[in-house]
Design a protein around this motif. Structure first.
Motif, PDB file in Angstrom:
ATOM      1  N   ILE A   1      -8.345  -7.068  -0.400  1.00 41.22           N
ATOM      2  CA  ILE A   1      -9.190  -6.720   0.748  1.00 41.22           C
ATOM      3  C   ILE A   1      -8.316  -6.265   1.918  1.00 41.22           C
ATOM      4  N   GLU A   2      -8.949  -5.632   2.906  1.00 45.93           N
ATOM      5  CA  GLU A   2      -8.225  -5.055   4.044  1.00 45.93           C
ATOM      6  C   GLU A   2      -7.355  -6.084   4.770  1.00 45.93           C
ATOM      7  N   HIS A   3      -7.892  -7.267   5.000  1.00 46.21           N
ATOM      8  CA  HIS A   3      -7.119  -8.314   5.689  1.00 46.21           C
ATOM      9  C   HIS A   3      -5.818  -8.604   4.940  1.00 46.21           C
ATOM     10  N   ALA A   4      -5.916  -8.754   3.624  1.00 47.71           N
ATOM     11  CA  ALA A   4      -4.720  -9.040   2.814  1.00 47.71           C
ATOM     12  C   ALA A   4      -3.759  -7.856   2.815  1.00 47.71           C
ATOM     13  N   LEU A   5      -4.271  -6.636   2.811  1.00 50.25           N
ATOM     14  CA  LEU A   5      -3.410  -5.449   2.891  1.00 50.25           C
ATOM     15  C   LEU A   5      -2.619  -5.437   4.199  1.00 50.25           C
ATOM     16  N   GLU A   6      -3.298  -5.797   5.287  1.00 48.48           N
ATOM     17  CA  GLU A   6      -2.620  -5.870   6.590  1.00 48.48           C
ATOM     18  C   GLU A   6      -1.532  -6.945   6.577  1.00 48.48           C
ATOM     19  N   ARG A   7      -1.840  -8.116   5.996  1.00 46.15           N
ATOM     20  CA  ARG A   7      -0.843  -9.185   5.921  1.00 46.15           C
ATOM     21  C   ARG A   7       0.342  -8.774   5.040  1.00 46.15           C
ATOM     22  N   MET A   8       0.066  -8.051   3.948  1.00 44.58           N
ATOM     23  CA  MET A   8       1.148  -7.575   3.077  1.00 44.58           C
ATOM     24  C   MET A   8       2.132  -6.722   3.883  1.00 44.58           C
ATOM     25  N   ALA A   9       1.592  -5.800   4.667  1.00 37.00           N
ATOM     26  CA  ALA A   9       2.440  -4.906   5.465  1.00 37.00           C
ATOM     27  C   ALA A   9       3.223  -5.685   6.525  1.00 37.00           C
TER      28      ALA A   9
ATOM     29  N   VAL B   1       6.406 -15.442  -2.238  1.00 37.82           N
ATOM     30  CA  VAL B   1       5.128 -14.776  -1.980  1.00 37.82           C
ATOM     31  C   VAL B   1       4.005 -15.692  -2.463  1.00 37.82           C
ATOM     32  N   LYS B   2       3.028 -15.898  -1.591  1.00 38.32           N
ATOM     33  CA  LYS B   2       1.855 -16.712  -1.914  1.00 38.32           C
ATOM     34  C   LYS B   2       0.617 -15.832  -1.768  1.00 38.32           C
ATOM     35  N   VAL B   3      -0.244 -15.875  -2.767  1.00 43.74           N
ATOM     36  CA  VAL B   3      -1.479 -15.088  -2.756  1.00 43.74           C
ATOM     37  C   VAL B   3      -2.671 -16.037  -2.840  1.00 43.74           C
TER      38      VAL B   3
ATOM     39  N   ALA C   1       5.297  -7.962   1.691  1.00 43.90           N
ATOM     40  CA  ALA C   1       4.973  -8.157   0.276  1.00 43.90           C
ATOM     41  C   ALA C   1       4.484  -6.833  -0.312  1.00 43.90           C
ATOM     42  N   THR C   2       4.695  -6.651  -1.604  1.00 43.94           N
ATOM     43  CA  THR C   2       4.267  -5.429  -2.274  1.00 43.94           C
ATOM     44  C   THR C   2       3.120  -5.726  -3.246  1.00 43.94           C
ATOM     45  N   PHE C   3       2.405  -4.665  -3.644  1.00 46.68           N
ATOM     46  CA  PHE C   3       1.314  -4.859  -4.595  1.00 46.68           C
ATOM     47  C   PHE C   3       1.855  -5.343  -5.938  1.00 46.68           C
ATOM     48  N   LYS C   4       3.013  -4.846  -6.338  1.00 43.79           N
ATOM     49  CA  LYS C   4       3.614  -5.293  -7.602  1.00 43.79           C
ATOM     50  C   LYS C   4       3.879  -6.802  -7.563  1.00 43.79           C
ATOM     51  N   GLU C   5       4.371  -7.300  -6.430  1.00 42.72           N
ATOM     52  CA  GLU C   5       4.605  -8.744  -6.287  1.00 42.72           C
ATOM     53  C   GLU C   5       3.291  -9.516  -6.351  1.00 42.72           C
TER      54      GLU C   5
END
Length: 110
Positions: free
Chosen positions: A6-14, A62-64, A18-22
């Motif tokens: 979701i958008e919130h998680a995408l913002e936190r990744m940046a 990395v924690k998801v 963190a990367t999508f692969k991770e």
């Protein structure tokens, strides 16, 4: 199974490096950790050996946080904890605020 971020998680990744692969690796093979009711969470430590915001780090945890639906997994939040060289992730707590406090204490003891 499809992984949706979701958008919130995408913002936190940046923000947190963190990367999508991770994210995929954590969800597929990470260690389960506590999460709020109705959510699941996993974490994994990666060898990093790179620079983040001008400082060199040896590892990254990395924690998801996610929700499992019938046909997909929805990542709702992402945390990344950078670990300086000479330290290991065992020194760092999972909660972000406590992690910052503990990290500072460890670095000041050097």
């Amino acid at each position: 199974m499809e992984i949706v971020v979701i958008e919130h998680a995408l913002e936190r990744m940046a923000e947190r490096g963190a990367t999508f692969k991770e994210i995929q690796q954590v969800i597929e093979a990470g260690q389960a950790v506590n999460a709020k009711i109705g959510r699941k969470a996993k974490e994994m430590v990666f060898d990093y050996d790179d620079t983040w915001l001008g400082k060199r780090y040896a590892q990254k945890k990395v924690k998801v946080v996610f929700v499992e639906e019938s046909d997909r997994i929805v990542a709702t939040d992402v945390y990344a904890f950078m670990v300086p060289g000479g330290r290991t992730c065992e020194y760092f707590m999972i909660r972000p605020m406590m992690s910052c406090i503990l990290s500072l204490r460890i670095l000041l003891k050097k």
